[in-house]
Write a protein that holds these residues in place. Structure first.
Motif, PDB file in Angstrom:
ATOM      1  N   ARG A 182      34.082  73.424  27.338  1.00 15.21           N
ATOM      2  CA  ARG A 182      33.906  73.957  28.491  1.00 15.21           C
ATOM      3  C   ARG A 182      32.657  74.118  29.006  1.00 15.21           C
ATOM      4  O   ARG A 182      32.172  75.236  29.732  1.00 15.21           O
ATOM      5  CB  ARG A 182      35.175  75.137  28.627  1.00 15.21           C
ATOM      6  CG  ARG A 182      36.317  75.158  28.242  1.00 15.21           C
ATOM      7  CD  ARG A 182      37.140  76.512  28.383  1.00 15.21           C
ATOM      8  NE  ARG A 182      37.232  77.189  29.587  1.00 15.21           N
ATOM      9  CZ  ARG A 182      38.096  76.865  30.668  1.00 15.21           C
ATOM     10  NH1 ARG A 182      38.864  75.801  30.451  1.00 15.21           N
ATOM     11  NH2 ARG A 182      38.056  77.439  31.478  1.00 15.21           N
ATOM     12  N   PRO A 183      31.660  72.963  28.688  1.00 15.09           N
ATOM     13  CA  PRO A 183      30.552  73.313  29.253  1.00 15.09           C
ATOM     14  C   PRO A 183      30.378  72.925  30.761  1.00 15.09           C
ATOM     15  O   PRO A 183      31.266  72.271  31.437  1.00 15.09           O
ATOM     16  CB  PRO A 183      29.773  72.429  28.653  1.00 15.09           C
ATOM     17  CG  PRO A 183      30.738  71.108  28.562  1.00 15.09           C
ATOM     18  CD  PRO A 183      32.182  71.979  28.071  1.00 15.09           C
ATOM     19  N   ASN A 184      29.348  73.403  31.463  1.00 14.89           N
ATOM     20  CA  ASN A 184      29.122  72.889  32.828  1.00 14.89           C
ATOM     21  C   ASN A 184      28.383  71.689  32.878  1.00 14.89           C
ATOM     22  O   ASN A 184      28.543  70.943  33.856  1.00 14.89           O
ATOM     23  CB  ASN A 184      28.346  73.977  33.605  1.00 14.89           C
ATOM     24  CG  ASN A 184      29.090  75.494  33.932  1.00 14.89           C
ATOM     25  OD1 ASN A 184      28.703  76.363  33.366  1.00 14.89           O
ATOM     26  ND2 ASN A 184      30.210  75.193  34.553  1.00 14.89           N
ATOM     27  N   ILE A 185      27.448  71.576  31.987  1.00 19.02           N
ATOM     28  CA  ILE A 185      26.518  70.533  32.109  1.00 19.02           C
ATOM     29  C   ILE A 185      26.559  69.919  30.835  1.00 19.02           C
ATOM     30  O   ILE A 185      26.117  70.516  29.511  1.00 19.02           O
ATOM     31  CB  ILE A 185      24.954  70.646  32.461  1.00 19.02           C
ATOM     32  CG1 ILE A 185      25.139  71.268  33.726  1.00 19.02           C
ATOM     33  CG2 ILE A 185      24.100  69.512  32.487  1.00 19.02           C
ATOM     34  CD1 ILE A 185      23.768  71.638  34.341  1.00 19.02           C
ATOM     35  N   VAL A 186      26.755  68.542  30.416  1.00 15.59           N
ATOM     36  CA  VAL A 186      26.544  67.970  29.185  1.00 15.59           C
ATOM     37  C   VAL A 186      25.269  67.035  29.132  1.00 15.59           C
ATOM     38  O   VAL A 186      25.139  66.355  30.274  1.00 15.59           O
ATOM     39  CB  VAL A 186      27.762  67.055  28.964  1.00 15.59           C
ATOM     40  CG1 VAL A 186      27.486  66.211  27.796  1.00 15.59           C
ATOM     41  CG2 VAL A 186      28.977  67.727  28.819  1.00 15.59           C
ATOM     42  N   VAL A 187      24.496  67.285  28.509  1.00 15.49           N
ATOM     43  CA  VAL A 187      23.055  66.568  28.269  1.00 15.49           C
ATOM     44  C   VAL A 187      23.245  65.334  27.368  1.00 15.49           C
ATOM     45  O   VAL A 187      23.444  66.095  26.461  1.00 15.49           O
ATOM     46  CB  VAL A 187      21.845  67.597  28.037  1.00 15.49           C
ATOM     47  CG1 VAL A 187      20.574  66.675  27.988  1.00 15.49           C
ATOM     48  CG2 VAL A 187      21.907  68.721  29.058  1.00 15.49           C
ATOM     49  N   GLU A 188      22.846  64.263  27.635  1.00 16.97           N
ATOM     50  CA  GLU A 188      22.742  62.974  26.894  1.00 16.97           C
ATOM     51  C   GLU A 188      21.386  63.212  26.463  1.00 16.97           C
ATOM     52  O   GLU A 188      20.531  62.775  26.921  1.00 16.97           O
ATOM     53  CB  GLU A 188      23.151  61.590  27.560  1.00 16.97           C
ATOM     54  CG  GLU A 188      23.184  60.552  26.809  1.00 16.97           C
ATOM     55  CD  GLU A 188      23.986  59.414  27.057  1.00 16.97           C
ATOM     56  OE1 GLU A 188      24.094  58.558  26.413  1.00 16.97           O
ATOM     57  OE2 GLU A 188      24.367  59.561  28.306  1.00 16.97           O
ATOM     58  N   THR A 189      21.358  63.103  24.915  1.00 12.87           N
ATOM     59  CA  THR A 189      20.139  63.123  24.318  1.00 12.87           C
ATOM     60  C   THR A 189      19.590  61.869  23.785  1.00 12.87           C
ATOM     61  O   THR A 189      20.764  60.728  23.372  1.00 12.87           O
ATOM     62  CB  THR A 189      20.197  64.211  23.045  1.00 12.87           C
ATOM     63  OG1 THR A 189      21.535  64.042  22.243  1.00 12.87           O
ATOM     64  CG2 THR A 189      19.949  65.526  23.623  1.00 12.87           C
ATOM     65  N   PRO A 190      18.338  61.683  23.589  1.00 11.36           N
ATOM     66  CA  PRO A 190      18.198  60.181  22.879  1.00 11.36           C
ATOM     67  C   PRO A 190      18.856  59.743  21.731  1.00 11.36           C
ATOM     68  O   PRO A 190      19.237  60.581  20.752  1.00 11.36           O
ATOM     69  CB  PRO A 190      16.680  60.274  22.575  1.00 11.36           C
ATOM     70  CG  PRO A 190      16.148  61.323  23.624  1.00 11.36           C
ATOM     71  CD  PRO A 190      17.382  62.423  23.617  1.00 11.36           C
ATOM     72  N   LYS A 191      18.883  58.576  21.366  1.00  6.44           N
ATOM     73  CA  LYS A 191      19.817  58.174  19.938  1.00  6.44           C
ATOM     74  C   LYS A 191      19.085  58.503  18.847  1.00  6.44           C
ATOM     75  O   LYS A 191      19.741  58.678  17.905  1.00  6.44           O
ATOM     76  CB  LYS A 191      20.094  56.854  20.172  1.00  6.44           C
ATOM     77  CG  LYS A 191      20.859  56.123  21.230  1.00  6.44           C
ATOM     78  CD  LYS A 191      22.380  56.740  21.430  1.00  6.44           C
ATOM     79  CE  LYS A 191      23.263  56.130  22.477  1.00  6.44           C
ATOM     80  NZ  LYS A 191      24.337  56.955  22.556  1.00  6.44           N
ATOM     81  N   ASP A 192      17.812  58.825  18.916  1.00  8.39           N
ATOM     82  CA  ASP A 192      17.145  59.057  17.586  1.00  8.39           C
ATOM     83  C   ASP A 192      17.089  60.467  17.266  1.00  8.39           C
ATOM     84  O   ASP A 192      16.504  61.305  16.377  1.00  8.39           O
ATOM     85  CB  ASP A 192      15.825  58.682  17.628  1.00  8.39           C
ATOM     86  CG  ASP A 192      14.894  59.041  18.711  1.00  8.39           C
ATOM     87  OD1 ASP A 192      15.460  59.598  19.743  1.00  8.39           O
ATOM     88  OD2 ASP A 192      13.761  58.875  18.629  1.00  8.39           O
ATOM     89  N   VAL A 193      17.680  61.408  18.111  1.00  8.40           N
ATOM     90  CA  VAL A 193      17.927  63.183  18.249  1.00  8.40           C
ATOM     91  C   VAL A 193      19.215  63.518  17.461  1.00  8.40           C
ATOM     92  O   VAL A 193      20.405  63.005  18.115  1.00  8.40           O
ATOM     93  CB  VAL A 193      17.761  63.770  19.703  1.00  8.40           C
ATOM     94  CG1 VAL A 193      18.057  65.252  19.462  1.00  8.40           C
ATOM     95  CG2 VAL A 193      16.377  63.321  20.101  1.00  8.40           C
ATOM     96  N   ASN A 194      19.175  64.127  16.541  1.00  4.39           N
ATOM     97  CA  ASN A 194      20.375  64.472  15.740  1.00  4.39           C
ATOM     98  C   ASN A 194      20.506  65.899  15.819  1.00  4.39           C
ATOM     99  O   ASN A 194      19.607  66.850  15.717  1.00  4.39           O
ATOM    100  CB  ASN A 194      20.357  63.632  14.563  1.00  4.39           C
ATOM    101  CG  ASN A 194      20.094  62.199  14.385  1.00  4.39           C
ATOM    102  OD1 ASN A 194      21.079  61.608  15.158  1.00  4.39           O
ATOM    103  ND2 ASN A 194      19.132  61.727  13.848  1.00  4.39           N
ATOM    104  N   GLY A 195      21.748  66.333  15.586  1.00  3.77           N
ATOM    105  CA  GLY A 195      22.014  67.703  15.126  1.00  3.77           C
ATOM    106  C   GLY A 195      22.177  68.654  16.226  1.00  3.77           C
ATOM    107  O   GLY A 195      22.349  68.169  17.406  1.00  3.77           O
TER     108      GLY A 195
END
Length: 283
Positions: A182-195
């Motif tokens: 139930r988030p308001n905003i989903v942030v797409e992070t760069p592919k090399d960012v994990n965790g």
């Protein structure tokens, strides 16, 4: 805690609004962010007629039926007035917030006498079940609710794709669908960012697009709601167990209490328009 660097560039993957607290919401292409968060988010809540408490699916035995309902705004996005909402009930029928039989229809669907309210009590009462207690332990979190709003605490809840992907790696059989959280905003992070990268954002300012600035205040502690069946998602208690096993962090507003968390809470410093694809960065 994540060891990822704080300065992570990303973009808005999706936007969500939940016009009625604890009901499923609607995905948006763009939205106006005000001091209270995305406009018309948590504009309403179901109120228990027997005691005046704000109903929350955080106590599934009482209010699990709320997540079997969904709500969407019918009025213009730019209208600051309380919106008209259309609620889809579990039996496939729908009711409007303006219908004279609204209370009766909701009461029948939820199995308890209720009304739909758009005015938050000055001292609200909201119950939360501790999902990890040995016995049924219910605490009242009403004092944490945002003033004048039905949000549990802060104006905006954010979640990253990196976190969802990490959870899916840890429990591949689980469906870590964004709708569970139930988030308001989903942030797409760069592919090399994990965790669980959001952990490092706490205390920082998040810039979204040209206008919106958010102050990240706390990790978002998780309750039982992500484990519940909702829409086409099955009940799955291992969802919460996976979070508890791999991301327990201190919550500043709770005096540093360490709790299973996913995503972060934020307050609005500067409002404005946000849309899919907008840049997201830590200032």
């Amino acid at each position: 805690m994540s060891s990822q660097p704080i300065h992570v560039d990303g973009s808005v993957r999706s936007l969500w609004r939940y016009p009625v607290k604890s009901m499923r919401g609607e995905e948006l292409n763009s939205a106006r962010v005000t001091e209270g968060g995305i406009i018309h988010d948590r504009a309403y809540a179901v109120i228990d007629r027997s005691n005046g408490k704000v109903a929350s699916a955080k106590v599934p035995s009482k209010w699990g039926g709320l997540v079997q309902c969904s709500a969407a705004c019918e009025t213009a996005e730019s209208d600051d007035r309380v919106p008209t909402v259309r609620i889809a009930l579990p039996d496939g029928t729908a009711v409007s917030s303006g219908d004279p039989d609204l209370g009766a229809r909701l009461s029948e669907a939820l199995g308890r006498p209720v009304d739909l309210g758009d005015f938050r009590p000055e001292t609200p009462s909201v119950e939360r079940l501790d999902p990890f207690a040995d016995d049924e332990t219910i605490v009242d979190i009403g004092e944490l609710m945002m003033p004048g709003r039905f949000s549990d605490y802060a104006a905006v809840h954010l979640l990253t794709t990196a976190t969802l992907e990490r959870l899916a790696e840890l429990y591949p059989e689980g469906q870590f669908d964004v709708r569970r959280f139930r988030p308001n905003i989903v942030v797409e992070t760069p592919k090399d960012v994990n965790g669980f990268v959001e952990n490092a954002w706490v205390g920082r300012t998040l810039a979204i697009g040209r206008e919106v600035r958010l102050k990240i205040s706390d990790p978002a502690p998780r309750c039982s709601i992500p484990t519940l069946a909702q829409g086409d998602l099955p009940e799955d208690r291992r969802i919460l167990r996976t979070i508890a096993d791999h991301n327990r962090v201190g919550i500043p507003v709770l005096e540093g209490e360490v709790l299973p968390s996913v995503g972060v809470y934020a307050f609005v410093l500067t409002g404005g328009m946000v849309g899919r694809g907008d840049t997201v960065r830590i200032e």
